[in-house]
Design a protein around this motif. Structure first.
Motif, PDB file in Angstrom:
ATOM      1  N   TYR A 117       0.794  -1.135   0.037  1.00 18.57           N
ATOM      2  CA  TYR A 117       0.074  -0.008  -0.008  1.00 18.57           C
ATOM      3  C   TYR A 117       0.850   1.467  -0.036  1.00 18.57           C
ATOM      4  CZ  TYR A 117      -3.426  -3.480   1.518  1.00 18.57           C
ATOM      5  OH  TYR A 117      -4.152  -4.812   1.496  1.00 18.57           O
ATOM      6  N   PRO A 118       1.413   1.772  -1.224  1.00 21.24           N
ATOM      7  CA  PRO A 118       2.173   2.688  -1.027  1.00 21.24           C
ATOM      8  C   PRO A 118       1.965   4.048  -0.956  1.00 21.24           C
ATOM      9  CG  PRO A 118       1.843   2.013  -3.450  1.00 21.24           C
ATOM     10  CD  PRO A 118       1.282   1.038  -2.648  1.00 21.24           C
ATOM     11  N   ASP A 119       0.523   4.243  -0.863  1.00 24.07           N
ATOM     12  CA  ASP A 119      -0.137   5.288  -0.404  1.00 24.07           C
ATOM     13  C   ASP A 119      -0.353   5.679   1.042  1.00 24.07           C
ATOM     14  OD1 ASP A 119      -0.461   6.352  -3.048  1.00 24.07           O
ATOM     15  OD2 ASP A 119      -2.169   5.175  -3.398  1.00 24.07           O
ATOM     16  N   ILE A 120       0.331   4.759   1.755  1.00 23.48           N
ATOM     17  CA  ILE A 120       0.323   4.925   3.243  1.00 23.48           C
ATOM     18  C   ILE A 120       1.583   5.660   3.667  1.00 23.48           C
ATOM     19  CG2 ILE A 120       0.448   3.970   5.497  1.00 23.48           C
ATOM     20  CD1 ILE A 120      -1.212   1.686   4.396  1.00 23.48           C
ATOM     21  N   HIS A 121       1.441   6.607   4.455  1.00 21.76           N
ATOM     22  CA  HIS A 121       2.627   7.600   4.923  1.00 21.76           C
ATOM     23  C   HIS A 121       2.594   7.500   6.695  1.00 21.76           C
ATOM     24  CE1 HIS A 121       2.932   8.995   0.932  1.00 21.76           C
ATOM     25  NE2 HIS A 121       1.642   9.120   0.637  1.00 21.76           N
ATOM     26  N   TYR A 122       3.776   7.581   7.003  1.00 19.19           N
ATOM     27  CA  TYR A 122       4.023   7.395   8.594  1.00 19.19           C
ATOM     28  C   TYR A 122       4.567   8.868   8.715  1.00 19.19           C
ATOM     29  CZ  TYR A 122       3.441   2.670   7.693  1.00 19.19           C
ATOM     30  OH  TYR A 122       2.749   1.459   7.144  1.00 19.19           O
ATOM     31  N   HIS A 123       4.293   9.198  10.284  1.00 17.32           N
ATOM     32  CA  HIS A 123       4.573  10.446  10.835  1.00 17.32           C
ATOM     33  C   HIS A 123       5.078  10.089  12.337  1.00 17.32           C
ATOM     34  CE1 HIS A 123       2.857  12.850   7.500  1.00 17.32           C
ATOM     35  NE2 HIS A 123       1.975  11.988   7.796  1.00 17.32           N
ATOM     36  N   LEU A 124       6.171  10.175  12.692  1.00 17.26           N
ATOM     37  CA  LEU A 124       6.610  10.043  13.929  1.00 17.26           C
ATOM     38  C   LEU A 124       6.937  10.979  14.866  1.00 17.26           C
ATOM     39  CD1 LEU A 124       9.551   7.187  12.898  1.00 17.26           C
ATOM     40  CD2 LEU A 124       7.109   6.868  13.497  1.00 17.26           C
ATOM     41  N   TYR A 125       6.631  10.740  16.304  1.00 17.14           N
ATOM     42  CA  TYR A 125       6.626  11.969  17.149  1.00 17.14           C
ATOM     43  C   TYR A 125       7.589  11.450  18.266  1.00 17.14           C
ATOM     44  CZ  TYR A 125       5.718  15.012  21.121  1.00 17.14           C
ATOM     45  OH  TYR A 125       5.645  15.726  22.142  1.00 17.14           O
ATOM     46  N   SER A 126       8.669  12.007  18.860  1.00 22.81           N
ATOM     47  CA  SER A 126       9.505  11.395  20.033  1.00 22.81           C
ATOM     48  C   SER A 126       9.023  11.869  21.323  1.00 22.81           C
ATOM     49  CB  SER A 126      10.934  11.583  19.582  1.00 22.81           C
ATOM     50  OG  SER A 126      11.237  10.747  18.483  1.00 22.81           O
ATOM     51  N   GLY A 127       9.119  11.305  22.222  1.00 22.06           N
ATOM     52  CA  GLY A 127       8.900  12.113  23.540  1.00 22.06           C
ATOM     53  C   GLY A 127       8.523  10.831  24.656  1.00 22.06           C
ATOM     54  N   ASN A 128       8.642  11.168  25.955  1.00 21.34           N
ATOM     55  CA  ASN A 128       8.392  10.217  26.903  1.00 21.34           C
ATOM     56  C   ASN A 128       6.972   9.902  26.916  1.00 21.34           C
ATOM     57  OD1 ASN A 128       6.831  12.113  28.525  1.00 21.34           O
ATOM     58  ND2 ASN A 128       8.629  12.814  29.731  1.00 21.34           N
ATOM     59  N   SER A 129       6.518   9.086  27.995  1.00 20.84           N
ATOM     60  CA  SER A 129       5.198   8.413  28.196  1.00 20.84           C
ATOM     61  C   SER A 129       4.198   9.428  28.136  1.00 20.84           C
ATOM     62  CB  SER A 129       5.090   7.227  29.204  1.00 20.84           C
ATOM     63  OG  SER A 129       5.361   7.951  30.689  1.00 20.84           O
ATOM     64  N   GLU A 130       4.579  10.653  29.177  1.00 14.25           N
ATOM     65  CA  GLU A 130       3.595  11.630  29.279  1.00 14.25           C
ATOM     66  C   GLU A 130       3.220  12.443  28.052  1.00 14.25           C
ATOM     67  OE1 GLU A 130       3.133  15.559  32.095  1.00 14.25           O
ATOM     68  OE2 GLU A 130       4.895  14.134  32.540  1.00 14.25           O
ATOM     69  N   ASP A 131       4.351  12.623  27.428  1.00 10.95           N
ATOM     70  CA  ASP A 131       4.243  13.418  26.087  1.00 10.95           C
ATOM     71  C   ASP A 131       3.371  12.575  25.173  1.00 10.95           C
ATOM     72  OD1 ASP A 131       5.782  15.294  27.080  1.00 10.95           O
ATOM     73  OD2 ASP A 131       7.625  14.564  26.183  1.00 10.95           O
ATOM     74  N   VAL A 132       3.794  11.135  25.118  1.00 12.57           N
ATOM     75  CA  VAL A 132       3.092  10.651  23.912  1.00 12.57           C
ATOM     76  C   VAL A 132       1.368  10.278  24.479  1.00 12.57           C
ATOM     77  CG1 VAL A 132       2.866   8.263  23.171  1.00 12.57           C
ATOM     78  CG2 VAL A 132       5.087   9.323  23.173  1.00 12.57           C
ATOM     79  N   THR A 133       0.977   9.898  25.757  1.00  9.64           N
ATOM     80  CA  THR A 133      -0.406   9.587  26.120  1.00  9.64           C
ATOM     81  C   THR A 133      -0.813  10.986  25.799  1.00  9.64           C
ATOM     82  OG1 THR A 133       0.590   9.938  28.329  1.00  9.64           O
ATOM     83  CG2 THR A 133       0.136   7.707  27.554  1.00  9.64           C
TER      84      THR A 133
END
Length: 298
Positions: A117-133
């Motif tokens: 599925y080449p039309d799928i794109h990913y976006h990553l965000y870095s942070g600790n558990s508090e930031d992520v949740t």
């Protein structure tokens, strides 16, 4: 408060002046000035300190910038999800997580999925558990990768078949670098750099605090961090020893730093989480199916 005006506000905050923002947005300066003035009147606050050649954010402006970025991010994500429905399978997947080698497993799944599925794109965000949740709760992320211990009671999750090993990052010329492993008595009289999660909250469920035992409160924690990269810079500057997981060891070997595991050994498990009753886009739903299939076989 219109989305368009929030985009105008963010452009001025980024460009530092009405002139530069107007050129970037392709609108006239009087139009832009009027829109920002109306926004300030609507919310009853001044968001900019106006100089002769530039504009800087007030304290209120900084608060609005943070909220506006979250709102715009949510709007863009929503528009992208509906846009992707026009395709067979495509769209954006937003994943947040701490610094862990488990991301290699996620990357492998992402690669396999994009092959079909080449039309799928990913976006990553870095942070600790508090930031992520926090971002997950606001709908800004589809999935979060958490290093245990973490409170995942209000989320659905899958256990990731990987472990992170705790240890200490230090300069190669430090006294403790001659040891093959670090025991708790080695840490009692040295300055430490610890993640905010290690020093916050209750002792119960805090793996490092439980590993250290009753003398944990005697540790000399001089600096806290939420990203290991920043901790490594502090270590290299000679500020102290960083208590963290072994992910950084790969980068440390090519620098002035080294990693030594704790003894007795301390490992942390990992989870990938998502909101309960989450309504996924077609792309995120496919990604979750791939996660379950892959990790069920592990």
């Amino acid at each position: 408060m219109e989305i368009r005006v929030l985009r105008y506000f963010l452009a001025i905050a980024r460009e530092g002046s009405i002139t530069n923002a107007a050129n970037f947005l392709h609108v006239t300066q009087p139009t832009l000035s009027r829109q920002i003035r109306d926004l300030e009147e609507e919310l009853g606050q001044k968001f900019f300190t106006r100089g002769s050649h530039n504009m800087t954010l007030t304290a209120e402006g900084m608060i609005l910038r943070k909220r506006a970025e979250e709102i715009i991010s949510m709007v863009d994500k929503t528009e992208a999800e509906f846009s992707s429905m026009e395709n067979l399978v495509g769209g954006d997947i937003y994943i947040g997580g701490g610094e862990t080698d488990a991301i290699k497993l996620i990357a492998k799944i992402a690669k396999e999925l994009r092959a079909s599925y080449p039309d799928i794109h990913y976006h990553l965000y870095s942070g600790n558990s508090e930031d992520v949740t926090d971002r997950l709760d606001k709908g800004l992320l589809d999935f979060g990768i958490l290093i245990q211990p973490a409170d995942i009671s209000k989320y659905d999750y899958i256990n990731i078949p990987a472990k992170d090993t705790w240890g200490v990052v230090m300069r190669k010329d430090s006294p403790l670098a001659s040891k093959e492993a670090i025991r708790k008595e080695d840490l009692l009289n040295v300055p430490l750099i610890c993640s905010r999660q290690v020093i916050s909250g209750e002792r119960r469920g805090n793996e490092f605090a439980e590993w250290f035992g009753k003398e944990f409160d005697q540790l000399d924690i001089v600096t806290t961090f939420n990203l290991v990269y920043n901790a490594a810079i502090m270590v290299e500057a000679g500020i102290g020893y960083a208590v963290t997981i072994d992910k950084i060891a790969n980068t440390a070997e090519s620098s002035n730093l080294c990693f030594r595991p704790l003894e007795p050994r301390l490992d942390s498990g990992l989870n990938i989480i998502w909101k309960k009753y989450q309504v996924f886009s077609s792309a995120a739903r496919l990604f979750l199916e791939q996660l379950r299939e892959t990790f069920a076989e592990a």
